[in-house]
Scaffold this motif. Structure first.
Motif, PDB file in Angstrom:
ATOM      1  N   VAL A  27       0.853  -1.335  -0.004  1.00  0.00           N
ATOM      2  CA  VAL A  27       0.084   0.022  -0.053  1.00  0.00           C
ATOM      3  C   VAL A  27       0.700   1.276   0.082  1.00  0.00           C
ATOM      4  CG1 VAL A  27      -1.648   1.180   1.262  1.00  0.00           C
ATOM      5  CG2 VAL A  27      -1.977  -1.077   1.175  1.00  0.00           C
ATOM      6  N   TYR A  28       1.883   1.187   0.662  1.00  0.00           N
ATOM      7  CA  TYR A  28       2.785   2.424   0.891  1.00  0.00           C
ATOM      8  C   TYR A  28       3.586   2.571  -0.303  1.00  0.00           C
ATOM      9  CZ  TYR A  28       1.416   2.870   5.717  1.00  0.00           C
ATOM     10  OH  TYR A  28       0.667   3.197   7.108  1.00  0.00           O
ATOM     11  N   THR A  29       4.209   1.532  -0.785  1.00  0.00           N
ATOM     12  CA  THR A  29       5.088   1.804  -2.026  1.00  0.00           C
ATOM     13  C   THR A  29       4.402   1.751  -3.363  1.00  0.00           C
ATOM     14  OG1 THR A  29       5.571  -0.699  -1.997  1.00  0.00           O
ATOM     15  CG2 THR A  29       7.050   0.639  -0.923  1.00  0.00           C
ATOM     16  N   ASN A  30       3.356   0.810  -3.562  1.00  0.00           N
ATOM     17  CA  ASN A  30       2.882   0.747  -4.898  1.00  0.00           C
ATOM     18  C   ASN A  30       1.715   1.383  -5.122  1.00  0.00           C
ATOM     19  OD1 ASN A  30       4.723  -1.451  -5.182  1.00  0.00           O
ATOM     20  ND2 ASN A  30       3.253  -3.075  -4.793  1.00  0.00           N
ATOM     21  N   VAL A  31       1.103   2.053  -3.897  1.00  0.00           N
ATOM     22  CA  VAL A  31      -0.056   3.050  -4.123  1.00  0.00           C
ATOM     23  C   VAL A  31       0.259   4.367  -3.805  1.00  0.00           C
ATOM     24  CG1 VAL A  31      -2.589   3.322  -3.692  1.00  0.00           C
ATOM     25  CG2 VAL A  31      -1.706   0.934  -3.862  1.00  0.00           C
ATOM     26  N   LEU A  32       0.328   4.366  -2.481  1.00  0.00           N
ATOM     27  CA  LEU A  32       0.584   6.021  -2.125  1.00  0.00           C
ATOM     28  C   LEU A  32       1.773   6.595  -2.627  1.00  0.00           C
ATOM     29  CD1 LEU A  32      -0.324   5.254   1.737  1.00  0.00           C
ATOM     30  CD2 LEU A  32      -1.883   6.056   0.227  1.00  0.00           C
ATOM     31  N   GLU A  33       2.939   5.908  -2.652  1.00  0.00           N
ATOM     32  CA  GLU A  33       4.287   6.746  -3.261  1.00  0.00           C
ATOM     33  C   GLU A  33       3.910   6.614  -4.727  1.00  0.00           C
ATOM     34  OE1 GLU A  33       8.982   6.695  -3.032  1.00  0.00           O
ATOM     35  OE2 GLU A  33       7.824   5.154  -1.985  1.00  0.00           O
ATOM     36  N   LYS A  34       3.609   5.611  -5.191  1.00  0.00           N
ATOM     37  CA  LYS A  34       3.655   5.757  -6.981  1.00  0.00           C
ATOM     38  C   LYS A  34       2.456   6.796  -7.403  1.00  0.00           C
ATOM     39  CE  LYS A  34       2.805   2.353 -10.577  1.00  0.00           C
ATOM     40  NZ  LYS A  34       2.679   1.078 -10.838  1.00  0.00           N
ATOM     41  N   TYR A  35       1.357   6.776  -6.826  1.00  0.00           N
ATOM     42  CA  TYR A  35       0.541   7.858  -7.449  1.00  0.00           C
ATOM     43  C   TYR A  35       0.349   9.198  -6.725  1.00  0.00           C
ATOM     44  CZ  TYR A  35      -0.943   3.779  -9.909  1.00  0.00           C
ATOM     45  OH  TYR A  35      -1.091   2.451 -10.542  1.00  0.00           O
ATOM     46  N   CYS A  36       1.491   9.725  -6.115  1.00  0.00           N
ATOM     47  CA  CYS A  36       1.616  11.139  -5.567  1.00  0.00           C
ATOM     48  C   CYS A  36       1.304  12.182  -6.874  1.00  0.00           C
ATOM     49  CB  CYS A  36       2.834  11.322  -4.709  1.00  0.00           C
ATOM     50  SG  CYS A  36       2.759  10.610  -3.181  1.00  0.00           S
ATOM     51  N   THR A  37       2.136  11.900  -8.002  1.00  0.00           N
ATOM     52  CA  THR A  37       2.099  12.497  -8.916  1.00  0.00           C
ATOM     53  C   THR A  37       1.718  11.936 -10.418  1.00  0.00           C
ATOM     54  OG1 THR A  37       4.405  12.495  -9.165  1.00  0.00           O
ATOM     55  CG2 THR A  37       3.884  14.416  -8.105  1.00  0.00           C
ATOM     56  N   VAL A  38       1.087  12.634 -11.156  1.00  0.00           N
ATOM     57  CA  VAL A  38       0.647  11.596 -12.379  1.00  0.00           C
ATOM     58  C   VAL A  38       1.997  12.106 -13.534  1.00  0.00           C
ATOM     59  CG1 VAL A  38      -0.809  11.490 -14.339  1.00  0.00           C
ATOM     60  CG2 VAL A  38      -1.684  11.543 -12.060  1.00  0.00           C
ATOM     61  N   SER A  39       2.193  13.334 -13.312  1.00  0.00           N
ATOM     62  CA  SER A  39       3.277  13.816 -14.298  1.00  0.00           C
ATOM     63  C   SER A  39       3.956  14.640 -13.490  1.00  0.00           C
ATOM     64  CB  SER A  39       2.812  14.392 -15.570  1.00  0.00           C
ATOM     65  OG  SER A  39       1.933  15.366 -15.397  1.00  0.00           O
ATOM     66  N   GLU A  40       4.832  15.499 -14.081  1.00  0.00           N
ATOM     67  CA  GLU A  40       5.817  16.387 -13.228  1.00  0.00           C
ATOM     68  C   GLU A  40       4.980  17.451 -12.551  1.00  0.00           C
ATOM     69  OE1 GLU A  40       9.643  19.054 -14.006  1.00  0.00           O
ATOM     70  OE2 GLU A  40       9.727  16.925 -14.944  1.00  0.00           O
ATOM     71  N   ASN A  41       4.029  18.073 -13.442  1.00  0.00           N
ATOM     72  CA  ASN A  41       3.205  19.163 -13.013  1.00  0.00           C
ATOM     73  C   ASN A  41       1.841  18.793 -12.561  1.00  0.00           C
ATOM     74  OD1 ASN A  41       5.497  20.941 -13.353  1.00  0.00           O
ATOM     75  ND2 ASN A  41       4.774  21.111 -15.632  1.00  0.00           N
ATOM     76  N   THR A  42       1.606  17.530 -12.674  1.00  0.00           N
ATOM     77  CA  THR A  42       0.120  17.089 -12.196  1.00  0.00           C
ATOM     78  C   THR A  42       0.092  16.116 -10.994  1.00  0.00           C
ATOM     79  OG1 THR A  42      -0.334  17.050 -14.447  1.00  0.00           O
ATOM     80  CG2 THR A  42      -1.938  16.144 -12.979  1.00  0.00           C
ATOM     81  N   VAL A  43      -0.718  16.627  -9.962  1.00  0.00           N
ATOM     82  CA  VAL A  43      -0.788  15.915  -8.856  1.00  0.00           C
ATOM     83  C   VAL A  43      -1.577  14.672  -8.925  1.00  0.00           C
ATOM     84  CG1 VAL A  43      -0.458  17.818  -7.237  1.00  0.00           C
ATOM     85  CG2 VAL A  43      -2.813  17.128  -7.654  1.00  0.00           C
ATOM     86  N   GLY A  44      -1.226  13.589  -8.176  1.00  0.00           N
ATOM     87  CA  GLY A  44      -2.190  12.339  -8.252  1.00  0.00           C
ATOM     88  C   GLY A  44      -3.132  12.382  -7.119  1.00  0.00           C
ATOM     89  N   PHE A  45      -3.949  11.210  -7.316  1.00  0.00           N
ATOM     90  CA  PHE A  45      -4.984  11.273  -6.039  1.00  0.00           C
ATOM     91  C   PHE A  45      -4.357  10.960  -4.638  1.00  0.00           C
ATOM     92  CE2 PHE A  45      -4.727   7.050  -7.693  1.00  0.00           C
ATOM     93  CZ  PHE A  45      -4.906   6.065  -6.452  1.00  0.00           C
ATOM     94  N   THR A  46      -2.987  10.438  -4.677  1.00  0.00           N
ATOM     95  CA  THR A  46      -2.323  10.027  -3.371  1.00  0.00           C
ATOM     96  C   THR A  46      -1.557  11.426  -2.879  1.00  0.00           C
ATOM     97  OG1 THR A  46      -0.603   8.877  -4.403  1.00  0.00           O
ATOM     98  CG2 THR A  46      -2.834   7.695  -3.596  1.00  0.00           C
ATOM     99  N   HIS A  47      -1.588  12.478  -3.616  1.00  0.00           N
ATOM    100  CA  HIS A  47      -0.837  13.718  -3.248  1.00  0.00           C
ATOM    101  C   HIS A  47      -1.173  14.207  -1.960  1.00  0.00           C
ATOM    102  CE1 HIS A  47       0.762  17.885  -3.292  1.00  0.00           C
ATOM    103  NE2 HIS A  47       1.389  17.552  -4.251  1.00  0.00           N
ATOM    104  N   PRO A  48      -0.234  14.415  -0.995  1.00  0.00           N
ATOM    105  CA  PRO A  48      -0.490  14.618   0.315  1.00  0.00           C
ATOM    106  C   PRO A  48      -1.594  15.783   0.576  1.00  0.00           C
ATOM    107  CG  PRO A  48       1.846  15.350  -0.094  1.00  0.00           C
ATOM    108  CD  PRO A  48       1.170  14.692  -1.302  1.00  0.00           C
ATOM    109  N   ARG A  49      -1.540  16.840  -0.435  1.00  0.00           N
ATOM    110  CA  ARG A  49      -2.546  17.886  -0.287  1.00  0.00           C
ATOM    111  C   ARG A  49      -4.088  17.408  -0.675  1.00  0.00           C
ATOM    112  NH1 ARG A  49       0.862  23.358  -1.405  1.00  0.00           N
ATOM    113  NH2 ARG A  49       2.379  22.962   0.058  1.00  0.00           N
TER     114      ARG A  49
END
Length: 115
Positions: free
Chosen positions: A35-57
């Motif tokens: 969960v921590y490595t394959n989901v939360l960390e992996k999907y923090c950002t989609v691309s360099e300028n786009t936040v992912g759905f697990t971004h801390p904000r």
């Protein structure tokens, strides 16, 4: 194995996130680590300028607290290490995206006030 397969097969999206976060309390340490490595960390950002759905904000404060509390309080060192890596990633992302902009705005406001 079934829970791991289900975690990997789930369509990762914001509506599924609460169910995924529940797996941080799973009985199997490999599931918790995944969960921590394959989901939360992996999907923090989609691309360099786009936040992912697990971004801390994007995560609520309660969700972030649970992630940190469950991860750092885990009995398995591999899960604690994965949580530490996630937190380092979160800090780097927030610093690179938000702090510089905020500091620049504060500096500009301060300079304008002096002029």
């Amino acid at each position: 194995e079934v829970r791991r397969a289900a975690l990997q097969a789930l369509p990762l999206s914001p509506p599924v996130l609460p169910s995924i976060l529940e797996r941080t309390r799973d009985v199997d340490p490999s599931i918790r680590k995944a969960v921590y490595t394959n989901v939360l960390e992996k999907y923090c950002t989609v691309s360099e300028n786009t936040v992912g759905f697990t971004h801390p904000r994007i995560l609520s404060i309660a969700q972030r607290e649970d992630v940190v509390r469950n991860g750092l309080g885990d009995r398995e060192s591999s899960v604690k290490t994965a949580t530490g890596q996630l937190l380092a990633t979160w800090v780097d992302i927030v610093r690179s995206n938000g702090t510089k902009k905020e500091e620049d705005e504060v500096k500009k406001e301060g300079v304008e006030e002096l002029i």
